[in-house]
Design an enzyme around this catalytic site. Structure first.
Site, PDB file in Angstrom:
ATOM      1  N   LYS A 199       0.798  -1.231   0.000  1.00 30.24           N
ATOM      2  CA  LYS A 199       0.000   0.000   0.000  1.00 30.24           C
ATOM      3  C   LYS A 199       0.831   1.282   0.000  1.00 30.24           C
ATOM      4  CE  LYS A 199      -4.299  -1.550   2.206  1.00 30.24           C
ATOM      5  NZ  LYS A 199      -5.057  -1.472   3.472  1.00 30.24           N
ATOM      6  N   GLU A 210       4.060   8.376   3.218  1.00 28.94           N
ATOM      7  CA  GLU A 210       3.356   9.576   3.641  1.00 28.94           C
ATOM      8  C   GLU A 210       2.460   9.393   4.853  1.00 28.94           C
ATOM      9  OE1 GLU A 210       2.654  12.173  -0.145  1.00 28.94           O
ATOM     10  OE2 GLU A 210       2.744  10.082  -0.733  1.00 28.94           O
TER      11      GLU A 210
HETATM   12 MO1  MOS Z   1       4.759  13.131  -2.205  1.00 23.01          MO
HETATM   13  S1  MOS Z   1       4.055  14.934  -1.500  1.00 23.01           S
HETATM   14  O1  MOS Z   1       3.352  12.697  -3.102  1.00 23.01           O
HETATM   15  O2  MOS Z   1       6.059  13.426  -3.227  1.00 23.01           O
END
Ligand code: MOS
Length: 734
Positions: free
Chosen positions: A695, A699
């Protein structure tokens, strides 16, 4: 990738670790090219207006100066039109208009970096300034129609009526400031025009293929004439996902001077033309029954964009995935301000959106006198706001496992009730979610006659461990030691890959690597099936495994890849594959989930906050490397600490100039700010998301951290801070 594949999941050391720590991993500004010259940008010192004159006489007196490139002598290029994505981002010295503070207005080019810096400092730019709009109340407001292809607004039922009729309700505004990305490696580009008219670029980019497209379009040359290389980059966080002005300006400078040009941004220039996280103003309204079940929810975002481009911080989207009640509305609105165009920053949307939503959930828990973990468990769902079933959803496990490890049950819910000496003790929590993205990607697997393996994909390792993860996947699937795999990334000459953004690279390229191995397997099986000299001649294909460096059936019957290739006179054998998303994107909601628990101390007199401990649990499908994954979570959580307590870009309202464009005034977390962090990896199998069940983890670590800290601050002090960052003066005032 199953239990017989021991490397996947293993906490392997980075395959590029030695090169990194010995300084031999080459970054974009570390290619020693013959005849290389150096470019330094001159950036605007007004927030809006025009350049009237540029006086370069003194700059040309610096020894070694080759050119001062301004809008008067810059090569003419396609800098985009209003309908063109490039136009939203780049300012390429094609006119005298200044649209934001620190916009490039000239470039000094010299034989050494020092001479170029000196010359840039001597360029005198005169301006006719206009009155800029920097305050939210002053810019033009409008409603974007879509966010990255999704509708920007969504409504189910009648949330206003449901909230009005609810037993318990709240309606609050949460704000987040502008944040700037500060990876350790600043943006850098080395550009070379070759004698055949082609362009070679060593670029600090998260995606070489998209980067190459922008160069091709800007200079009007075929894509095949652009070669972009990004072997190593020193962090990106989203700012290196776009080809910004400086990158194209270095290629323009190379064109102007006829020499290879290297351009590196200074730290203050990192606050200029390379994007930032926009400030947000979020209204969250919640209505719930006495049992804690949500009946209505509204999440409205207002964020800034620039006067010349559109970027939507998609903060309200997270509300469609976390606890969507039957009556829900989300919307996004933009305000045009005189700044550069904002861009993706680590968990764009979810990081800011979770601060609002997860703070509001904590406030609802207080209003209901229900434990905040319990409130979230009571509102767990099986489908998202669009009615799509989750491919897997382990939020409840994340909540309960992290709560146990943290010993949440010791918490007295009464604010200001827990103390450690003269410190107020705060225990707070929040949940997290981030979508499981993937894009089309290709890979090549080449087995050589000596048994070594080379794997190639254009995908970029932005410092997260992609080289290692893909090496593990290839080694496991082929049944070879990880040391036999040479992983090659970050080059447009390799099979295409998407940007390393949206936490999608492992899912996208890892799936392609798997399919490429399957292609190689089929070719190997075809070789042995028709070969009377092979010990596997006549053995059923489905009983043959890729293991021990070759093809083997039961009883050890089989032979090495080297033996097969050598006997057939082949120098190597290649497997290739293109992997892409399927229909699951339309039929499932696919998200990683997590939960953070924070313990902090607040000095009741001074308002200073000291983090004591963070325990976070994440469920994000298959984890390819437990060590690099844990590091990603640490990094995301640390980024969240900065977002919550330290980072904030400050603008002068009169001039629209940034006042703290350096790392002594724009504070990022350092070791002393980061408490012990414990990460729990919650095992999760997901056979829907992609071929390898991954997944993405880059982030989700940041999502929810700021709310967990704000909620802990409330618990410690009884003070609800709805405006980030949470600084001592906000705790002393009010
Ligand atoms: Mo990340 S902000 O999707 O590089």
């Amino acid at each position: 990738m199953n239990s017989t594949l021991p490397l996947v999941g293993a906490p392997n050391d980075r395959v590029d670790g030695r090169r990194k720590v010995t300084g031999t991993a080459p970054y974009a500004a570390e290619y020693p090219l013959a005849g290389l010259v150096y470019a330094v940008m001159v950036t605007a010192t007004i927030g809006k207006g025009r350049v009237t004159t540029i006086d370069s006489r003194d700059a040309y007196h610096v020894p070694g100066v080759i050119a001062i490139m301004t809008h008067e002598n810059a090569p003419r290029v396609d800098a985009g039109t209003a309908n063109d994505p490039t136009a939203q981002e780049v300012m390429l010295l094609q006119d005298d208009v200044v649209r934001y503070d620190r916009q490039p207005v000239a470039v000094a080019i010299a034989d050494t970096f020092e001479h170029a810096i000196d010359a840039a400092a001597r360029v005198i730019v005169h301006y006719a300034p206009d009155q800029p709009a920097i305050a939210f109340t002053r810019g033009e407001r409008y409603t974007p129609t879509e966010i990255h292809g999704e509708p920007a607004a969504f409504r189910n039922g009648d949330p206003d009526a449901a909230i009005a009729a609810a037993a318990v309700k709240l309606d609050n505004v949460y704000t987040t400031p502008v944040y700037h990305h500060n990876p350790m490696e600043p943006h850098a580009t080395t550009a070379i025009w070759n004698s055949d008219g082609s362009l070679t670029v060593y670029d600090a980019t998260q995606g070489v293929d998209a980067d190459a497209l922008t160069y091709a379009k800007t200079f009007g040359i075929p894509l095949s004439s652009v070669h972009v290389i990004a072997k190593f980059i020193g962090g990106g966080f989203g700012c290196k996902g776009t080809t910004w002005s400086h990158a194209l300006l270095s290629a323009m400078a190379a064109k102007l001077t006829g020499k290879p040009v290297q351009l590196v941004l200074t730290r203050p220039q990192m606050f200029g033309s390379v994007g930032f996280r926009p400030q947000t103003h979020q209204r969250v309204a919640l209505g719930a029954g006495r049992d804690g079940r949500l009946v209505g929810q509204i999440h409205q975002l207002t964020a800034q964009t620039s006067t010349f481009g559109e970027f939507v911080e998609s903060s309200a989207l997270i509300s469609t995935a976390m606890y969507p009640p039957p009556n829900i509305a989300i919307s996004h609105e933009l305000v045009r301000l005189n700044t550069a165009t904002p861009t993706y920053m680590r968990a764009p949307g979810e990081s800011t959106g979770s601060f609002a939503l997860e703070s509001a959930m904590d406030e609802l828990a207080v209003a209901l006198a229900i434990d905040p973990v319990d409130l979230r468990l009571r509102n767990d769902v099986t489908t998202d706001a669009h009615g799509l079933p989750f491919s897997s959803r382990s939020l409840a496990k994340c909540l309960t496992q992290a709560a146990d490890r943290f010993d949440w049950k010791r918490r007295n819910p009464q604010p200001r009730s827990m103390r450690a000496g003269d410190q107020l003790v705060g225990l707070g929590m929040a949940a997290a979610s981030y979508p499981a993205h993937r894009s089309a990607a290709s890979a090549l697997v080449r087995i050589a006659a000596d048994g070594s393996v080379t794997v190639q994909s254009a995908g970029v390792d932005l410092g997260t461990g992609a080289y290692t993860a893909f090496s593990q996947i290839a080694a496991d699937l082929l049944g070879v030691p990880i040391a036999s795999v040479r992983m090659e990334l970050g080059d447009t000459q390799y099979p295409s890959a998407p940007v390393a953004g949206g936490s999608q690279l492992t899912a996208s390229v890892g799936s392609a690597v798997k399919l490429a191995v399957l292609d190689a397997r089929a070719k190997l099986l075809a070789l042995v099936a028709g070969d009377a000299a092979s010990p596997l001649h006549g053995v059923a294909a489905d009983s043959i495994q890729l293991m021990n460096g070759g093809l083997y059936a039961s009883g050890g019957r089989g032979e090495s890849y080297a033996a097969i290739l050598t006997r057939h006179g082949l120098a190597n054998l290649e497997g290739r594959a293109d992997a892409k998303p399927g229909n699951e994107q339309k039929t499932y909601a696919m998200h990683a989930f997590g939960a953070h628990f924070v313990e902090l101390h607040v000095d009741a007199t001074l308002g200073t906050i000291e983090l004591q401990r963070i325990v976070s649990a994440f469920a994000s499908g298959r984890i390819v490397n437990a060590k690099t994954a844990t590091s990603q979570y640490y990094g995301g959580i640390t980024f969240g600490i900065g977002m919550a307590m330290l980072e904030e870009t400050r603008f002068d309202d009169r001039t629209a100039r940034i006042m703290n464009a350096n790392l002594s005034d724009y504070l990022v977390p350092t070791n002393a700010d980061v408490p012990p962090i414990e990460v729990i990896i919650v095992p999760e199998e997901d056979t829907v998301v992609n071929e390898i069940g991954v997944k993405g983890i880059g982030e989700i670590g940041i999502v929810g951290v700021a709310a967990a800290i704000a909620n802990a601050v409330y618990h410690a002090t009884g003070r609800r801070i709805r405006d980030l960052p949470i600084t001592p003066e906000k705790l002393l005032l009010a």
